[in-house]
Scaffold this motif. Structure first.
Motif, PDB file in Angstrom:
ATOM      1  N   VAL A 118       0.836  -1.209   0.000  1.00 52.86           N
ATOM      2  CA  VAL A 118       0.000   0.000   0.000  1.00 52.86           C
ATOM      3  C   VAL A 118       0.869   1.256   0.000  1.00 52.86           C
ATOM      4  CG1 VAL A 118      -1.567   1.380   1.431  1.00 52.86           C
ATOM      5  CG2 VAL A 118      -2.030  -1.058   1.045  1.00 52.86           C
ATOM      6  N   ALA A 119       1.909   1.263   0.819  1.00 53.16           N
ATOM      7  CA  ALA A 119       2.795   2.430   0.904  1.00 53.16           C
ATOM      8  C   ALA A 119       3.434   2.715  -0.450  1.00 53.16           C
ATOM      9  CB  ALA A 119       3.876   2.193   1.961  1.00 53.16           C
ATOM     10  N   ARG A 120       3.820   1.656  -1.146  1.00 50.06           N
ATOM     11  CA  ARG A 120       4.442   1.861  -2.465  1.00 50.06           C
ATOM     12  C   ARG A 120       3.430   2.373  -3.478  1.00 50.06           C
ATOM     13  NH1 ARG A 120       8.907  -2.296  -4.475  1.00 50.06           N
ATOM     14  NH2 ARG A 120       9.777  -1.401  -2.572  1.00 50.06           N
ATOM     15  N   LEU A 121       2.199   1.864  -3.407  1.00 51.24           N
ATOM     16  CA  LEU A 121       1.160   2.326  -4.325  1.00 51.24           C
ATOM     17  C   LEU A 121       0.817   3.796  -4.084  1.00 51.24           C
ATOM     18  CD1 LEU A 121      -1.225  -0.771  -4.275  1.00 51.24           C
ATOM     19  CD2 LEU A 121       0.025   0.066  -6.264  1.00 51.24           C
ATOM     20  N   GLN A 122       0.876   4.221  -2.833  1.00 45.33           N
ATOM     21  CA  GLN A 122       0.590   5.617  -2.511  1.00 45.33           C
ATOM     22  C   GLN A 122       1.732   6.536  -2.929  1.00 45.33           C
ATOM     23  OE1 GLN A 122      -0.278   5.135   1.725  1.00 45.33           O
ATOM     24  NE2 GLN A 122      -2.439   5.609   1.343  1.00 45.33           N
ATOM     25  N   LYS A 123       2.948   6.012  -2.851  1.00 44.65           N
ATOM     26  CA  LYS A 123       4.118   6.811  -3.230  1.00 44.65           C
ATOM     27  C   LYS A 123       4.168   7.036  -4.728  1.00 44.65           C
ATOM     28  CE  LYS A 123       9.163   6.915  -2.748  1.00 44.65           C
ATOM     29  NZ  LYS A 123      10.353   6.189  -2.239  1.00 44.65           N
ATOM     30  N   GLY A 124       3.710   6.054  -5.489  1.00 44.58           N
ATOM     31  CA  GLY A 124       3.693   6.182  -6.945  1.00 44.58           C
ATOM     32  C   GLY A 124       4.802   5.392  -7.598  1.00 44.58           C
ATOM     33  N   GLY A 125       4.499   4.861  -8.781  1.00 44.80           N
ATOM     34  CA  GLY A 125       5.493   4.094  -9.519  1.00 44.80           C
ATOM     35  C   GLY A 125       6.124   4.909 -10.613  1.00 44.80           C
ATOM     36  N   SER A 126       6.930   4.245 -11.421  1.00 46.12           N
ATOM     37  CA  SER A 126       7.598   4.899 -12.536  1.00 46.12           C
ATOM     38  C   SER A 126       6.620   5.083 -13.685  1.00 46.12           C
ATOM     39  CB  SER A 126       8.795   4.063 -12.984  1.00 46.12           C
ATOM     40  OG  SER A 126       9.301   4.542 -14.211  1.00 46.12           O
ATOM     41  N   SER A 127       6.774   6.169 -14.423  1.00 45.65           N
ATOM     42  CA  SER A 127       5.931   6.382 -15.597  1.00 45.65           C
ATOM     43  C   SER A 127       6.436   5.575 -16.783  1.00 45.65           C
ATOM     44  CB  SER A 127       5.907   7.867 -15.981  1.00 45.65           C
ATOM     45  OG  SER A 127       7.227   8.323 -16.249  1.00 45.65           O
ATOM     46  N   GLU A 128       7.641   5.023 -16.645  1.00 44.22           N
ATOM     47  CA  GLU A 128       8.232   4.180 -17.685  1.00 44.22           C
ATOM     48  C   GLU A 128       8.483   2.797 -17.115  1.00 44.22           C
ATOM     49  OE1 GLU A 128       8.528   5.205 -20.684  1.00 44.22           O
ATOM     50  OE2 GLU A 128       8.048   7.323 -20.325  1.00 44.22           O
ATOM     51  N   HIS A 129       8.897   1.890 -17.970  1.00 46.41           N
ATOM     52  CA  HIS A 129       9.268   0.568 -17.502  1.00 46.41           C
ATOM     53  C   HIS A 129      10.456   0.661 -16.562  1.00 46.41           C
ATOM     54  CE1 HIS A 129       6.677  -2.168 -19.690  1.00 46.41           C
ATOM     55  NE2 HIS A 129       6.761  -1.358 -20.719  1.00 46.41           N
ATOM     56  N   ILE A 130      10.696  -0.411 -15.831  1.00 45.39           N
ATOM     57  CA  ILE A 130      11.814  -0.413 -14.891  1.00 45.39           C
ATOM     58  C   ILE A 130      13.110  -0.195 -15.655  1.00 45.39           C
ATOM     59  CG2 ILE A 130      10.691  -1.900 -13.209  1.00 45.39           C
ATOM     60  CD1 ILE A 130      12.050  -4.268 -14.405  1.00 45.39           C
ATOM     61  N   ALA A 131      14.119   0.223 -14.941  1.00 47.21           N
ATOM     62  CA  ALA A 131      15.392   0.599 -15.549  1.00 47.21           C
ATOM     63  C   ALA A 131      15.927  -0.511 -16.450  1.00 47.21           C
ATOM     64  CB  ALA A 131      16.397   0.906 -14.454  1.00 47.21           C
ATOM     65  N   GLN A 132      16.579  -0.088 -17.527  1.00 47.52           N
ATOM     66  CA  GLN A 132      17.160  -1.047 -18.449  1.00 47.52           C
ATOM     67  C   GLN A 132      18.253  -1.845 -17.757  1.00 47.52           C
ATOM     68  OE1 GLN A 132      16.181  -1.737 -21.688  1.00 47.52           O
ATOM     69  NE2 GLN A 132      14.444  -0.482 -21.004  1.00 47.52           N
ATOM     70  N   PRO A 133      18.296  -3.153 -18.006  1.00 46.38           N
ATOM     71  CA  PRO A 133      19.337  -3.968 -17.378  1.00 46.38           C
ATOM     72  C   PRO A 133      20.713  -3.614 -17.922  1.00 46.38           C
ATOM     73  CG  PRO A 133      18.127  -5.230 -19.018  1.00 46.38           C
ATOM     74  CD  PRO A 133      17.404  -3.933 -18.864  1.00 46.38           C
ATOM     75  N   ASP A 134      21.735  -3.912 -17.128  1.00 48.72           N
ATOM     76  CA  ASP A 134      23.108  -3.673 -17.577  1.00 48.72           C
ATOM     77  C   ASP A 134      23.514  -4.700 -18.633  1.00 48.72           C
ATOM     78  OD1 ASP A 134      24.012  -1.452 -15.692  1.00 48.72           O
ATOM     79  OD2 ASP A 134      23.199  -2.927 -14.299  1.00 48.72           O
ATOM     80  N   HIS A 135      22.977  -5.905 -18.506  1.00 47.99           N
ATOM     81  CA  HIS A 135      23.231  -6.965 -19.487  1.00 47.99           C
ATOM     82  C   HIS A 135      22.010  -7.867 -19.551  1.00 47.99           C
ATOM     83  CE1 HIS A 135      27.511  -5.961 -19.830  1.00 47.99           C
ATOM     84  NE2 HIS A 135      27.519  -5.858 -18.512  1.00 47.99           N
TER      85      HIS A 135
END
Length: 385
Positions: free
Chosen positions: A131-148
């Protein structure tokens, strides 16, 4: 006097009948009251039982889905999603136990202002953390690109996966293969995915217990990610893909180990969906006849090398993986099969035709099927193999 005595007798008889009827009615009332009492008692017991079960279900659903599973799962919450829709999405992604309980939890605590966006959650998270994470808000884009990225191709072995890991992560093939033999780590994985890994952990003479259990897919690697976490992600993917088919595997009287073993052979022996299903049918027919499967794939795995053609000496190699010499399934899978090969094993084709042999024309790719060895030899001669 005689008439008077008779009248008195009639009066006593009438009184007796009245008394008997009153007694009968009183007895009937007692029976009815007793039955009503028992019905009330049963209803109360049922209410209490369902109340306790409901309470336990809610309490269990308020706990993390799996406190030991720290796999990160990406979830998209679209703009305008209701709390009910969010709860349903979280349950579908296997992050919470119950969408209904999550929705009740949110309403009872008056939680609001959930934000749209992309989130990463773990099955080990509590409802409060989610719930705390949902209230804080997520990224407007996909998760960060992997390094590999680590690509596990369909039909590759543990050894080949080790090569891919050594090329795309800081970990060496030697470290990876050592982890494949780490009994403590394997036991941890079995505790996480018992339905998936129980049969392989019970198998004897296995080269690698996770052979066949690292699902063909592309896996992101982020700097700092542990090798254990990377491998756990691969095993989790296999469990996710096979979960819809566990009951079907059991219904066919197969273990997961046996199903994946046949699928790993089908993966390398057949190309088209039709041929994979027919080859699976041939393998089942041979098993029914207690004939060795005689797959070249098994011999090459026993030799630990790939060869275009095998010699008679090769097919006599002493190894439990050599299914030219040994009947049955052998110790376990020979590579990582695709889900299509698993489905071919679960839905073999044309078993009623009694095919026991097959051979592929290496030039055209066409597969020929035979019901007896003589016919099989004639086919080999006709295609020049």
């Amino acid at each position: 006097m005689a008439n008077s005595d008779k009248n008195k007798q009639y009066e006593r008889s009438d009184n007796d009948q009245v008394s008997q009827k009153k007694h009968q009615r009183a007895s009937e009332r007692r029976v009815v009251n007793s039955i009503a009492g028992w019905i009330i008692v049963i209803i109360v017991i049922l209410i209490l039982t369902f109340g306790v079960l409901g309470y336990n279900y809610v309490q269990e659903s308020l706990q993390p889905l799996n406190s030991n599973n720290h796999q990160e799962i990406e979830v998209k919450i679209p703009v305008g999603s209701s709390n009910k829709e969010i709860a349903s999405r979280l349950q579908q992604k296997k992050i919470i136990r119950s969408a209904t309980v999550f929705n009740y939890y949110v309403k009872s605590h008056n939680y609001t202002d959930f934000q749209a966006g992309y989130y990463t959650f773990k099955p080990s998270m509590t409802l409060t953390q989610i719930v705390a994470r949902l209230q804080k808000g997520g990224s407007s884009e996909h998760i960060a690109q992997p390094d590999h990225n680590v690509l596990v191709r369909e039909g590759v072995t543990i050894e080949q996966i080790g090569d891919a890991i050594s090329k795309n992560t800081p970990y060496s093939k030697k470290q990876f293969l050592a982890l494949m033999k780490d009994q403590k780590f394997l036991k941890q994985l079995q505790n996480l995915y018992p339905q998936l890994l129980e049969s392989t952990m019970k198998s004897q003479n296995v080269r690698y217990h996770l052979e066949g259990y690292l699902f063909p897919a592309t896996y992101p690697y982020y700097n700092g990610m542990s090798l254990k976490k990377l491998v756990t992600t691969m095993v989790a993917k296999t469990n996710q893909e096979l979960t819809p088919y566990y009951e079907q595997i059991k219904a066919k009287d197969l273990t997961v180990q046996q199903a994946l073993t046949l699928a790993s052979l089908v993966e390398r022996e057949g190309v088209t969906e039709k041929d994979r299903r027919m080859i699976a049918g041939v393998f089942f027919n041979r098993l029914d006849e207690n004939m060795p499967l005689q797959s070249d794939i098994s011999v090459m795995y026993a030799l630990n090398k790939h060869k275009r053609s095998l010699t008679n000496k090769d097919t006599r190699v002493k190894s439990p993986y050599n299914l030219y010499k040994n009947a049955g399934f052998g110790p376990g899978p020979f590579n990582s099969p695709s889900i299509n090969s698993v489905l071919a094993v679960l839905n073999p084709a044309e078993r009623d035709k009694g095919y026991l042999y097959f051979v592929a024309n290496l030039k055209t790719g066409k597969v020929y099927y035979s019901t007896n060895y003589s016919q099989h030899l004639d086919t080999n001669s006709s295609i020049g193999q």
